[in-house]
Design an enzyme around this catalytic site. Structure first.
Site, PDB file in Angstrom:
ATOM      1  N   PRO A 169      54.734  17.203 -22.473  1.00  0.00           N
ATOM      2  CA  PRO A 169      54.165  16.295 -21.465  1.00  0.00           C
ATOM      3  C   PRO A 169      55.256  15.492 -20.746  1.00  0.00           C
ATOM      4  CG  PRO A 169      54.127  15.211 -23.582  1.00  0.00           C
ATOM      5  CD  PRO A 169      54.849  16.523 -23.785  1.00  0.00           C
ATOM      6  N   TRP A 170      54.833  14.593 -19.866  1.00  0.00           N
ATOM      7  CA  TRP A 170      55.796  13.847 -19.046  1.00  0.00           C
ATOM      8  C   TRP A 170      56.156  12.476 -19.604  1.00  0.00           C
ATOM      9  CZ3 TRP A 170      53.165   9.488 -18.183  1.00  0.00           C
ATOM     10  CH2 TRP A 170      51.783   9.552 -17.957  1.00  0.00           C
ATOM     11  N   LYS A 194      58.129  25.108 -21.997  1.00  0.00           N
ATOM     12  CA  LYS A 194      57.780  24.714 -20.635  1.00  0.00           C
ATOM     13  C   LYS A 194      57.657  23.195 -20.569  1.00  0.00           C
ATOM     14  CE  LYS A 194      53.972  23.797 -18.514  1.00  0.00           C
ATOM     15  NZ  LYS A 194      54.407  22.789 -17.529  1.00  0.00           N
ATOM     16  N   PRO A 195      58.598  22.537 -19.877  1.00  0.00           N
ATOM     17  CA  PRO A 195      58.441  21.078 -19.735  1.00  0.00           C
ATOM     18  C   PRO A 195      57.344  20.765 -18.715  1.00  0.00           C
ATOM     19  CG  PRO A 195      60.452  21.838 -18.624  1.00  0.00           C
ATOM     20  CD  PRO A 195      59.767  23.058 -19.168  1.00  0.00           C
ATOM     21  N   SER A 196      56.916  19.496 -18.691  1.00  0.00           N
ATOM     22  CA  SER A 196      55.973  19.086 -17.641  1.00  0.00           C
ATOM     23  C   SER A 196      56.620  19.356 -16.285  1.00  0.00           C
ATOM     24  CB  SER A 196      55.667  17.595 -17.771  1.00  0.00           C
ATOM     25  OG  SER A 196      55.088  17.134 -16.569  1.00  0.00           O
ATOM     26  N   GLU A 197      55.841  19.845 -15.345  1.00  0.00           N
ATOM     27  CA  GLU A 197      56.378  20.138 -14.000  1.00  0.00           C
ATOM     28  C   GLU A 197      56.914  18.873 -13.335  1.00  0.00           C
ATOM     29  OE1 GLU A 197      53.428  20.636 -15.388  1.00  0.00           O
ATOM     30  OE2 GLU A 197      51.919  21.157 -13.890  1.00  0.00           O
ATOM     31  N   SER A 247      47.173  16.448 -22.931  1.00  0.00           N
ATOM     32  CA  SER A 247      45.828  15.878 -22.945  1.00  0.00           C
ATOM     33  C   SER A 247      44.870  16.794 -23.707  1.00  0.00           C
ATOM     34  CB  SER A 247      45.353  15.687 -21.508  1.00  0.00           C
ATOM     35  OG  SER A 247      45.345  16.952 -20.871  1.00  0.00           O
ATOM     36  N   GLU A 268      48.984  18.537 -30.317  1.00  0.00           N
ATOM     37  CA  GLU A 268      49.248  17.089 -30.374  1.00  0.00           C
ATOM     38  C   GLU A 268      48.658  16.517 -29.103  1.00  0.00           C
ATOM     39  OE1 GLU A 268      50.379  15.073 -32.388  1.00  0.00           O
ATOM     40  OE2 GLU A 268      51.690  16.121 -33.767  1.00  0.00           O
ATOM     41  N   CYS A 302      50.661   7.900 -26.238  1.00  0.00           N
ATOM     42  CA  CYS A 302      49.444   8.404 -26.891  1.00  0.00           C
ATOM     43  C   CYS A 302      48.990   7.506 -28.046  1.00  0.00           C
ATOM     44  CB  CYS A 302      49.650   9.833 -27.358  1.00  0.00           C
ATOM     45  SG  CYS A 302      51.200  10.024 -28.233  1.00  0.00           S
ATOM     46  N   GLU A 400      40.923   7.559 -22.347  1.00  0.00           N
ATOM     47  CA  GLU A 400      42.367   7.301 -22.370  1.00  0.00           C
ATOM     48  C   GLU A 400      42.814   6.941 -20.952  1.00  0.00           C
ATOM     49  OE1 GLU A 400      44.967  10.702 -23.062  1.00  0.00           O
ATOM     50  OE2 GLU A 400      46.123   9.528 -24.490  1.00  0.00           O
TER      51      GLU A 400
END
Ligand code: NAD
Length: 497
Positions: A169-170, A194-197, A247, A268, A302, A400
């Site tokens: 995630p970012w 793959k990282p968050s874009e 998410s 997670e 989170c 959230e």
């Protein structure tokens, strides 16, 4: 440095931000940066200034397939190493990050709008994760051989799972990558991440700096959208396990795509942590705890202490203390000093989502005791906010928000506190504030969350597992439990007759 006065909050803005050292353009596959098969790119933005920093490839299914092929080719050699070898590599990676600490901090802050305080903590925790996993990989044993059937001896082998697909995630881009990369490599697996874009820069920089430390193909990074690159990792028949931090909705999609190849899934997911404040609690300590743990990383966390449940007899006093704490929170752009507490939201879209949630709070007639507004740009800043007068089941206390917003509800009995705290789809983290020893022992046992703090919140220890129950998923990061999650056991039974 200039200071803008917006409502009662001051936004400290650095006059000039250092230009971070950007990673090479391309996908990191088989030990080198290579062009993507896709011509499309994604802009990477500094959300504290709205400036475009660079662009990265919006990768393709073919990019993922090439990266997975490289990870498959590297898997046998890496799996054949004994724990000492991956451990030595993880220690060298930790040293590389440590000697480039300022570079990683600047890059992470520029890509996320994080304050120096948070970026510093992220990089320190990243280094610690690699060092811990190096030791844990060597200390991790299985049961000794023994007899469980007549004339037969059983041996348990711990094997790597194989190729692991990782989706991050970012909110903590480098740290969340480290939480996966370190145990995955330590357990002898190869990976495609793959990282968050929105936040690929520190992960790509890490790949650039550690290229010479690893055999080609052991670590591969593919940038691009979740629905293309992430989905292909989840469904790819040669990926043996897919791990996502993100998410609940993305986790559900990943689990559904993974089912076609019956691969293992490590989830997670999101959280909405209740903070249960009993009448006997140290209210000042609890208010200070919510100030730091509710607004850490701008509440884009989170495990954030975002949902207070306070006993009705002390609600007024606690709220007064909390409002005083939150009114004093400092806001700023990266590079404005180590005491600045919160930065910008991650993007314009997310900023709009948080503001829409605050608009709904107003429509629902709840009280905004402090904050509640956007702050003039540039940058996606929102005031730290406390919402009171929140009834059971209100949207603000059950969804959230992932922003600098804490809600306060009240309860009248211990049983009600526990029931209300558990009334959520999430099960990641919670805290209990009390001076009563029986409560401090009993209430955590009744709470349905993967981590429960007593008189504290959001203190993370690398040696201890992190992960949720229910909608927050079931993967475990950190600790030797992460090594379990990225390993498989094999039973070999020898007939001695
Ligand atoms: P997100 O779910 O939007 O994205 C996470 C990652 O999943 C990104 O890389 C995204 O591209 C990818 N993705 C999105 N759709 C996908 C799909 N269909 N298939 C495969 N991949 C897909 O989450 P975010 O907005 O980047 O991060 C915030 C969320 O992450 C919050 O819900 C937060 O609680 C959660 N989070 C959880 C933890 C934890 O430890 N449990 C830690 C950090 C963040």
């Amino acid at each position: 440095m200039s200071t803008t006065k917006t409502s009662s909050f001051s936004v400290v803005r650095a006059e000039s931000t250092p230009v971070p050292s950007l990673p090479p353009f391309g996908q990191f596959i088989d030990g080198a940066f290579v062009p993507s098969t896709s011509d499309t790119t994604v802009h990477v933005v500094n959300p504290a200034t709205e400036e475009i920093l660079t662009k990265v490839p919006a990768g393709s299914v073919e990019d993922v397939d090439a990266a997975v092929a490289a990870a498959v080719a590297a898997k046998e050699g890496w799996a054949a190493t004994t724990p000492k070898e991956p451990a030595a590599v993880l220690l060298r990676i930790a040293d590389i990050i440590e000697s480039n600490r300022e570079l990683f901090k600047t890059l992470e802050s520029a890509n996320t709008g994080k304050t120096s305080m948070v970026a510093e903590d992220d990089i320190s925790s990243t280094i610690d994760t690699f060092r811990f996993s190096a030791g844990a990989a060597r200390a991790y044993n299985t049961l000794g051989a023994d007899d469980y059937a007549e004339n037969h001896t059983s041996v348990i082998f711990r094997e790597p799972v194989g190729v692991v697909g990782v989706i991050t995630p970012w909110n903590y881009p480098l740290l969340m990558a480290a939480w996966k990369i370190a145990p995955i490599l330590g357990a002898g697996n190869t990976l495609v991440l793959k990282p968050s874009e929105q936040t690929p820069l520190t992960t790509l920089k890490l790949a650039e700096l550690i290229t010479d430390e690893l055999p080609a193909g052991v670590v591969n990074i593919v940038t691009g959208p979740g629905r293309v690159v992430g989905n292909r990792l989840a469904e790819h028949p040669d990926v043996d396990l897919v791990a996502i931090t993100g998410s609940v909705g993305s986790g559900q999609k990943v689990a559904a795509s993974a089912s076609s190849s019956v691969k293992r899934v490590h989830l997670e997911l999101g959280g909405k942590a209740p903070v249960v404040v009993f009448a006997d609690a140290d209210l000042e300590a609890a208010a200070q705890g919510v100030r730091s743990a509710g607004f850490w990383n701008g509440g884009q966390e989170c495990g954030a202490a975002c949902r207070v449940l306070v006993h009705e007899s002390v609600a007024e006093k606690f709220t007064e203390l909390l409002v005083r704490e939150v009114s004093d929170i400092s806001i700023g752009t990266p590079g404005t000093g180590v005491d600045v507490e919160i930065g910008s939201m991650i993007s314009g879209d997310h900023y709009e989502r948080v503001l829409a949630a605050l608009e709904d709070v107003r429509k629902d007639g709840l009280t905004i005791a402090v904050g509640g507004n956007a702050i003039d740009g540039p940058g996606y800043f929102i005031e730290p906010t406390v919402v009171t007068n929140v009834p059971a089941g209100a949207a603000i206390a059950s969804t959230e928000i992932f922003g600098p917003v804490v809600s306060v509800e009240t309860f009248s009995t211990d049983e009600e506190a526990v029931a209300r705290a558990n009334e959520t789809i999430y099960g990641l983290a919670a805290s209990v504030w009390t001076k009563d020893s029986a409560r401090s022992l009993n209430v955590p046992r009744q709470l349905d969350f993967g981590t429960v703090w007593v008189n504290s919140h959001l203190v993370i220890a690398t040696e201890m597992p992190w992960g949720g129950f229910k909608g927050s998923g079931y993967g475990r990061d950190l600790s030797s439990y992460a090594l379990d999650d990225f390993s498989r056991t094999k039973h070999v039974m020898y007939n001695r007759g």
